[in-house]
Write a protein that holds these residues in place. Structure first.
Motif, short mmCIF file in Angstrom:
data_model
loop_
_atom_site.label_atom_id
_atom_site.label_comp_id
_atom_site.label_asym_id
_atom_site.label_seq_id
_atom_site.Cartn_x
_atom_site.Cartn_y
_atom_site.Cartn_z
N VAL A 138 13.96 57.31 53.95
CA VAL A 138 15.41 57.31 54.14
C VAL A 138 16.06 57.71 52.83
CG1 VAL A 138 17.40 55.82 54.55
CG2 VAL A 138 15.37 55.60 55.98
N LEU A 139 17.15 58.47 52.96
CA LEU A 139 17.87 58.91 51.76
C LEU A 139 19.29 58.40 51.87
CD1 LEU A 139 18.41 60.80 49.30
CD2 LEU A 139 18.85 62.60 50.97
N LEU A 140 19.77 57.74 50.87
CA LEU A 140 21.13 57.20 50.86
C LEU A 140 21.92 57.88 49.76
CD1 LEU A 140 20.48 53.37 51.14
CD2 LEU A 140 20.96 54.97 52.99
N ARG A 141 23.13 58.23 50.12
CA ARG A 141 24.02 58.79 49.10
C ARG A 141 25.34 58.06 49.18
NH1 ARG A 141 22.44 65.03 49.53
NH2 ARG A 141 22.28 64.49 51.73
N SER A 142 25.82 57.66 48.07
CA SER A 142 27.07 56.89 48.05
C SER A 142 27.90 57.31 46.84
CB SER A 142 26.78 55.39 47.97
OG SER A 142 26.07 55.11 46.78
N ALA A 143 29.19 56.94 46.89
CA ALA A 143 30.07 57.27 45.79
C ALA A 143 29.83 56.35 44.59
CB ALA A 143 31.53 57.16 46.24
N ASP A 144 29.58 55.08 44.88
CA ASP A 144 29.33 54.11 43.81
C ASP A 144 27.89 53.65 43.90
OD1 ASP A 144 32.53 52.87 44.70
OD2 ASP A 144 32.04 54.12 42.97
#
Lengths: 1021, 502
Positions: free
Chosen positions: B367-373
């Motif tokens: 799984v790949l997660l991308r977030s602003a913070d």
């Protein structure tokens, strides 16, 4: 010219009347009193002359025209080189001339004359009248003296009223007495006109030998004049001896003798007086006091005269008369060196007194009262104070006076033209009429009725409110906290080595520390008060200085000057620079002080334009002293001043070589830049010796401080963070307004010269600032730009001056001063700048210094422990593993004002730095064991502490967890006690000697410069 | 105000008190407007004033402004940041968590291929050495070493300290974890405190001095205030267990941050699930890296069962997280997965079972997660009654892991923002450090690479030219274990020390 003598009755003394009753006034009219009668006995005159050919003819005429012809006149000439002896020979009034050698003193000459008279048959009932070659008796003089002697047979010595020659109307002496310090007291004001106010007969201690009529019996009993007093002081000594022997001396105001006082005024110089009449007089006075004083008071007098001489020496030095100060000392030494002489003289007097028999000592009542010396001292202080504070005419008026005087002399216009011109001037400024009318009201009414005064007061109050953050302890930004007292600053200044930083430092204290120490000492030793005073009073002091300077500058630019409200607006616009430039908010004490002192410096520098050479010299010293104070805070100010002086000299030599050739033209300019290195020599030389000359390129304050860039110079900011808040865009660009006004001022033709001068100054300043901006100061711990911040107040000052000059010129050209449209616009613009700046200051939009104390990561108990001993240092390491650790060692009460510069410029010993690096990078037990030898008791990692570094320090033995206020701050205590000898004592004692020597040089130079800066006072000689 | 004396002063000129040169008694004779042109220039007397003054009036401002442009000082700068220097490791200690109550879990000690061999000592809780001078060859592993019921400390000194690896693997239960060194800041996401599944946080202090640690728990709405987990003192050589089910019972998923305030502590989390009617299952929740804006979670295992993604946002602002699936060809946004909204300081849980089922069948491995913070996350899988946790792994160029018994395959992913594909070499070694198999695989950015590890390998190492995040999925029987592949500690970092500004 003779005083009319009213036929008076003299109260013949009763036979039972004791001697000592004051004689009756000669002047009371009593119808049944007997006619006055002359005293019995003949009068022999002894006239001593030495190079007196100037006055002798008049003296001899006076002698010849006496109403009462003396029995015999003996002239004694002591080797005159002019024709005094021949004049005496030729005169019919003189019966006999005795010629003596030129080294024969006055007492011996009188004695020779007396012997000549005795040889001709002078008896003890006869009288001897002494005259000098510069004392002309009035025609009735001898008669009045004898009348008085006849009226009071108990009197043995009589003296006339001495009036000044050549004015013939001013009183010189009416008898003399001597005060406890040896001063000759006549009881008269200097230059007092004779209006009959002292015309009563009274007893005195002594009368001048010029015109003294003495009974021959008394003369013999007293032994004549003391041979040990060659020229001065014979009269006082004779009179005192007479009084001690119970004989009375009386002054007869009805007899007038006109005395030129040639010897006293130095007009007649004999081998006996030499060139130092002051020395001879003083020596005579000391001798007289010591040989005639009572035996009981002698030890007290010896001590008092010695101390009094020292005090008088200081007084003479303060009024810049070192020759007279040395004369005082030489006189004291001359008298005290030969106690045998004094003792012998006292023995003689004692012997004579015993031989004279039982007569009461009358001298006590006739000496001057004891408070007289102190009254003279107070008068002298008052003179000094009033001269210092008096508002003499400023340089602009003096220049105009000078030019007008020259012009009048050249064209011979005379008074009428001058009056016309002055009337035109007076009429041109109707504001002066207003002011004159207003000046008749009381001061409070004047103050309240003047809108300018109210506005300026309001501005000052607003500035004080704006500076409210500084009314207590303030620290933040570049401003380190103040130490506990002035003693800390004195210690910092006087010590050649400081226990600061990791291994101590031999970098000298920054030069402003001594200025702050002096200020703190004046404020009763409170360093916090000194810092607060500087910060709070910076704006008002700058306002006052700018007002004084702009007023004179405006008058120099245009004769009409500038109206007061324009001056107020311009001064206000300048004075708020510390706030609007951001220096106050950043805590940059150096820029604040330079801004406040710069107008005073400029005002002193205007003195270079003065037509009088003495005032130019004083301007040089004053400028030098003020420049030294400015350079103490920001040393690069001196570079700006040097550049300006060089440019002024070059331009001066190019434009008018002849005018500049006089030394009083270029000398003061050089003096003004040469004083600063001398007064700041301990820091200057100390930095060079410690190998840290780059310290001279930094300004006062904790680094890092930013330098102003091109845009900053244009907008009047000193670099650093921009203002924040509502007013921020306005405040950022506020400084452009004076620059624009200065540009527009170039259009006014009338004052173009002055405005161009201001622009030339600005060009020099900007050029120097550009040069400094290219210099980078590499301190190892940081790379800082050289401090070019003095350019900001200098440029604003030049811009404001140009604007005011232009407005003054525009108003003058419009012939409606103060109401010309241009002046109004300029004034309004500057007033707006001042108001906006003040508003920004009060609202805090210009920045406030932060609160260093609240951000202090070191716990309070560690600071207290560090204050107990220098070797209990606290190692504070900020940063982390990724970006590296930077460490600082805090000793004592932390880094206070003045210590940050020392710590930044000094390098720790390599071995000590290696110990700290080992501890922080790779903590091991061995590394911790070396800590006591370096002088560290605590280690602190301020928040946010890097856990990896902290974990390493946790793991070693020898470090114990110490409490900190913040959970994110890590602190350890070193279990082993630090070594008291850890901070190495400085090797190289010669640097300590050099430092001590330079401190002495600085102190002496400061005293000398301070005296030379004093106001001009004419010598009283 | 000194100004109001301006006028009278001029008239008082004649009465100047200083007995200076005698002054005329008349008022100031000033050259007024009529007689002469009033010129203020100080010493000069040039005949024509117009020319030079006007010329200067033009030249000087221009010159001044031009000179002003030259004023360009540098900004003050302190000494720049210096990266730490690398030196040889003097000593290293790995801490193995205590075994679960359900069964024995012996310790395996290994070493990275690079470097020399050396002696390692294994110490049980309480300080009694279990094994001393355990010679571990480079690239190989030695074990099992039984340390029943207690955490173990593996320490090596000198040359033997570099590249030390350790692992604790269940004998019967399919559980396993790597033994990690102590760290100042440790993150765990996906803890539970409910009746069905609860976590126990173990704090172990292998050092000689006392340690203090702060545990911060994040809940769905923000940080939880649990006083018992703040300032926990762990005595020297001892362990402290924090049973979250007892301390803060809640049905929500939690995240934990363990900050070591003093001393050295190694934290581990053991999750125990007791499904109704099923047997108790335990699994260690691996320690994860610090919060990041891009998180790669390799280790998505196939099989039926719920998969839950737990995301924690430790920052001060709400953030949004996008979830992608890593497939051999690249990152793919699965249908039906919306952007997660994670509140500040809070934890968001989302079930991804249906969305991921299809992807897994097509070969997705992570799984790949991308977030602003920066956020932390854990992917929990309850497949066939077994608990597996996949956590974010920091991409690195090297990595090593010890393997328990079973079928192992290495899943590798690369940062989707990397410019080019990375080529990774996966090497399997046996207990003596001999290479058993080596395979190269190319990993596209955001894509998945998979390498099967033959039986008999006890250690696997990954070397790649670009940065890859790898995890080993070990299948034994019905259960899986996901072990992150992290670089072994071979060097000590030494901070650069310099004097600072006072």
């Amino acid at each position: 010219m003779a005083d009319t003598l009213e036929p008076a009755a003299s109260a013949a003394p009763d036979a039972e009347t004791p001697r000592g009753r004051p004689s009756a006034l000669l002047g009371e009219v009593s119808p049944d009193a007997p006619a006055p009668s002359l005293a019995p006995g003949r009068v022999g005159v002894v006239l001593v002359s030495h190079d007196g050919a100037r006055w002798l003819p008049t003296v001899l005429d006076g002698l010849a025209s006496q109403r009462l012809t003396p029995w015999r006149v003996v002239g004694v000439d002591t080797g005159s080189r002019d024709d005094s002896a021949d004049l005496l020979d030729a005169s019919p009034a003189v019966h006999e001339v005795v010629r003596l050698r030129s080294d024969v003193a006055y007492p011996a000459a009188v004695a020779a004359g007396y012997d000549a008279l005795r040889a001709q048959g002078l008896t003890e009932q006869d009288w001897v009248w002494l005259l000098h070659d510069d004392s002309t008796p009035d025609a009735a003089a001898l008669e009045q003296l004898l009348l008085a002697a006849g009226a009071d047979p108990g009197v043995d010595l009589l003296g006339p009223k001495l009036r000044e020659w050549p004015s013939l109307r001013r009183l010189l002496e009416l008898g003399v007495t001597i005060s406890g310090t040896g001063r000759r007291e006549t009881g008269l004001e200097r230059g007092e006109y004779d209006q009959g106010q002292h015309d009563d007969l009274h007893d005195v201690l002594a009368v001048n030998t010029a015109g003294l009529l003495v009974r021959s019996e008394a003369w013999q009993a007293l032994g004549g004049l003391d041979e040990r007093l060659p020229v001065f002081g014979n009269d006082l000594d004779l009179g005192w001896r007479a009084a001690a022997a119970g004989r009375r001396t009386v002054v007869v105001p009805a007899a007038v003798v006109f005395h030129a006082e040639a010897a006293h005024r130095g007009v007649r110089r004999t081998p006996l007086t030499g060139r130092h009449t002051h020395y001879a007089e003083r020596r005579a006075a000391l001798y007289t006091l010591l040989v005639n004083a009572s035996a009981r008071s002698l030890p007290f007098r010896v001590l008092r005269l010695a101390l009094g001489t020292l005090v008088r020496m200081v007084g003479f030095l303060l009024v810049r008369a070192p020759g007279e100060a040395l004369d005082e000392l030489a006189a004291l030494v001359a008298v005290y060196r030969r106690p045998g002489e004094v003792r012998a003289a006292r023995r003689d007097r004692a012997a004579r007194r015993d031989a004279a028999g039982e007569r009461p000592d009358r001298s006590g009542d006739l000496l001057a009262p004891a408070w007289v010396p102190y009254r003279h001292g107070l008068d002298a202080l008052g003179d000094l104070a009033s001269a210092a504070t008096q508002q003499a005419a400023d340089v602009a008026e003096r220049r105009r006076d000078e030019r007008a005087a020259e012009q009048a002399a050249r064209t011979g216009t005379g008074r009428r033209n001058r009056n016309q011109a002055s009337a035109a001037v007076l009429g041109a400024t109707d504001e002066d009429d207003d002011a004159a009318a207003v000046a008749e009201r009381g001061p409070v009414a004047r103050f309240l009725a003047s809108p300018v005064a109210l506005a300026v007061t309001a501005l000052v109050l607003v500035a004080l409110v704006g500076a409210r953050a500084a009314f207590g302890p303030v620290a933040g930004g570049a401003l380190a906290p103040a130490p506990s007292g002035a003693g800390a600053w004195w210690g910092l200044h006087l010590a050649p080595w400081h226990p600061l930083g990791l291994s101590g430092s031999d970098v000298p204290a920054p030069p402003y520390v001594v200025v702050m120490a002096l200020l703190a000492t004046l404020l009763l030793g409170s360093a916090t008060a000194a810092v607060s005073t500087v910060l709070v009073l910076a704006v008002p002091v700058g306002l006052w200085g700018a007002w004084r300077f702009l007023r004179v500058a405006a008058r120099l630019a245009d004769p009409g000057g500038a109206p007061r409200w324009l001056l107020a607006a311009a001064s206000g616009a300048y004075a708020l620079l510390p706030a609007t430039s951001g220096a106050w908010g950043q805590g940059r004490l150096g820029v604040v002080v330079v801004t406040a002192l710069l107008p005073w410096l400029a005002h002193a520098a205007l003195g270079f334009l003065d037509p009088e050479p003495d005032r130019r010299r004083r301007a040089g010293w004053r400028t030098g002293l003020l420049l030294s104070v400015c350079a103490a805070f920001v040393p690069t100010t001196w570079l700006f001043a040097l550049a300006l002086v060089v440019v002024v000299l070059v331009v001066g030599f190019v434009l008018s070589p002849r005018g500049m050739r006089a030394r009083s033209a270029w000398g003061p300019l050089l003096v003004s830049v040469a004083v600063a290195p001398l007064l700041l020599s301990p820091s200057l030389v100390g930095l060079l010796l410690a190998g840290a000359p780059e310290g001279l390129l930094l300004e006062a304050g904790r680094p890092p401080v930013a330098a102003p860039g091109a845009l900053d110079l244009l907008t009047g900011r000193v670099g650093g963070p921009d203002p924040s808040g509502v007013l921020s865009p306005v405040l950022t660009w506020l400084g452009v307004v004076p620059v624009v006004l200065a540009l527009l001022a170039l259009a006014v033709r009338r004052t173009r010269g002055a405005v161009v001068t201001c622009w030339a100054v600005a060009l020099v300043i900007v050029a120097v600032a550009a040069g400094l901006a290219a210099v980078r100061v590499d301190l190892g711990v940081a790379v800082l730009p050289a401090a070019s911040s003095p350019a900001v107040p200098l440029l604003l000052g030049a811009a404001v001056t140009a604007a005011v000059a232009g407005a003054a010129g525009a108003s003058g050209a419009a012939r409606r001063p103060g109401r010309g449209g241009v002046g109004l616009v300029v004034g309004a613009a500057l007033a707006l700048v001042a108001v906006v700046g003040a508003a920004g200051f009060v609202l805090g939009a210009t920045g406030q210094p932060g609160d260093l104390a609240a951000d202090d990561p070191v716990p309070a108990y560690m600071t207290q422990s560090a204050e107990r001993a220098d070797e209990r240092g606290v190692l504070v390491a900020t940063g982390g593993l990724d970006e590296g650790l930077s460490y600082v060692v805090r000793r004592g009460d932390g880094t206070t004002l003045g210590e940050a510069e020392i710590e930044v410029l000094s390098e720790p010993a390599a071995a000590d730095a290696a110990v700290v690096t080992d501890l922080l990078a790779t903590p091991t037990d061995a590394a911790v064991e070396a800590l006591p030898g370096v002088g560290l008791a605590y280690v602190v990692l301020p928040a946010p502490a890097d856990g990896r570094v902290a974990a390493g320090l946790d793991a070693v033995d020898g470090l114990v967890q110490a409490g900190a206020e913040d959970r994110a701050t890590r602190a350890w205590e070193v279990t082993a006690e630090p070594d008291p000898a850890a901070l190495g004592t400085p090797d190289g004692a010669w640097t300590a000697w050099v430092h001590a020597l330079l401190l002495v040089v600085q102190l002496v130079a400061l005293l000398v410069v301070a005296v030379l800066c004093g106001p001009s006072r004419r010598s009283t000689r | 105000m000194s100004g109001k004396r301006a006028a009278p002063r001029r008239r008082r000129l004649g009465r100047d008190r200083t007995p200076a040169a005698p002054r005329p008694e008349a008022p100031t004779p000033v050259g007024g407007p009529t007689p002469e042109p009033a010129r203020p220039a100080p010493r000069t007397a040039t005949p024509s004033r117009r020319g030079p003054a006007t010329l200067l009036a033009v030249v000087l401002p221009v010159a001044t402004l031009a000179a002003g442009l030259l004023v360009a000082p540098d900004a003050p700068e302190e000494a720049p940041a210096a990266a730490p220097a690398a030196t040889t490791l003097a000593e290293q200690t790995l801490v193995c968590p205590p075994p679960p109550a359900s069964g024995a879990a012996p310790v395996v000690v290994g070493r990275e291929p690079a470097g020399d061999g050396g002696a390692v000592s294994v110490t049980g809780l309480g300080g009694e050495p279990v094994e001393e001078d355990l010679d571990v060859p480079a690239g190989g592993a030695v074990g099992p070493v039984l340390v029943p019921g207690a955490p173990a400390a593996l320490s090596a000194e000198g040359d033997a300290a570099a590249g030390l690896l350790g692992g604790r693997f269940g004998e019967e239960a399919v559980t396993g974890t790597a033994c990690e060194p102590t760290a100042a800041d440790q993150w765990f996401t996906g803890l539970s405190a409910g009746p069905e599944r609860s976590s126990v946080v173990e704090l172990v202090n292998p050092a000689a001095g006392d340690a203090v640690a702060d545990v911060t728990l994040l809940g769905p709405d923000g940080p939880l205030d649990v006083p018992d987990v703040e300032g926990v003192t762990v005595p020297a050589g001892e362990r402290v267990s924090l049973d979250l089910g007892a301390l803060t019972p809640t049905a929500d998923d939690l995240a934990a941050r363990v900050e070591v305030v003093r001393g050295r502590v190694a934290a581990s989390v053991l999750d125990t699930a007791t499904p109704i009617g099923g047997t108790e299952v335990s699994e260690w929740l691996p320690r994860q890296s610090a919060p990041a804006t891009t998180s790669l979670l390799p280790g998505l295992v196939g099989g039926e069962g719920p998969r839950t993604l737990v995301v924690a946002n430790p920052g001060a602002a709400d953030t949004q997280v996008e979830v992608d699936v890593v497939t051999p060809t690249g990152a793919v946004r699965p249908t039906g997965v919306r952007t997660l909204q994670v509140p500040a300081g809070g934890v968001e849980t989302v079930g991804l079972s249906e969305q991921l089922a299809a992807q897994v069948d097509q070969g997705a491995g992570g799984v790949l997660l991308r977030s602003a913070d920066p956020v932390t996350a854990t992917l929990r899988g309850e497949v066939r009654g077994d608990l597996t946790y996949a956590v974010p792994v920091d991409p690195a160029t090297t990595g090593a892991a010890l393997l328990p018994a079973g079928e192992s395959r290495v899943l590798l992913t690369a940062d989707p923002d990397a410019g080019s594909p990375s080529t990774a070499t996966v090497t399997a070694r046996d207990a003596d450090g001999e290479e058993v198999a080596s395979e190269e695989v190319e990993v596209v950015p955001g894509g998945l690479g998979e390498v099967a590890v033959p039986e008999g390998a006890v250690a696997v190492s990954v070397v790649s030219d670009g940065e890859v995040a790898a995890a080993v999925v070990v299948l034994r029987g019905e259960g899986n274990v996901v072990l992150p592949v992290r670089p072994a500690v071979t060097e000590a970092l030494v901070a650069q020390v310099r004097p600072g500004l006072p």
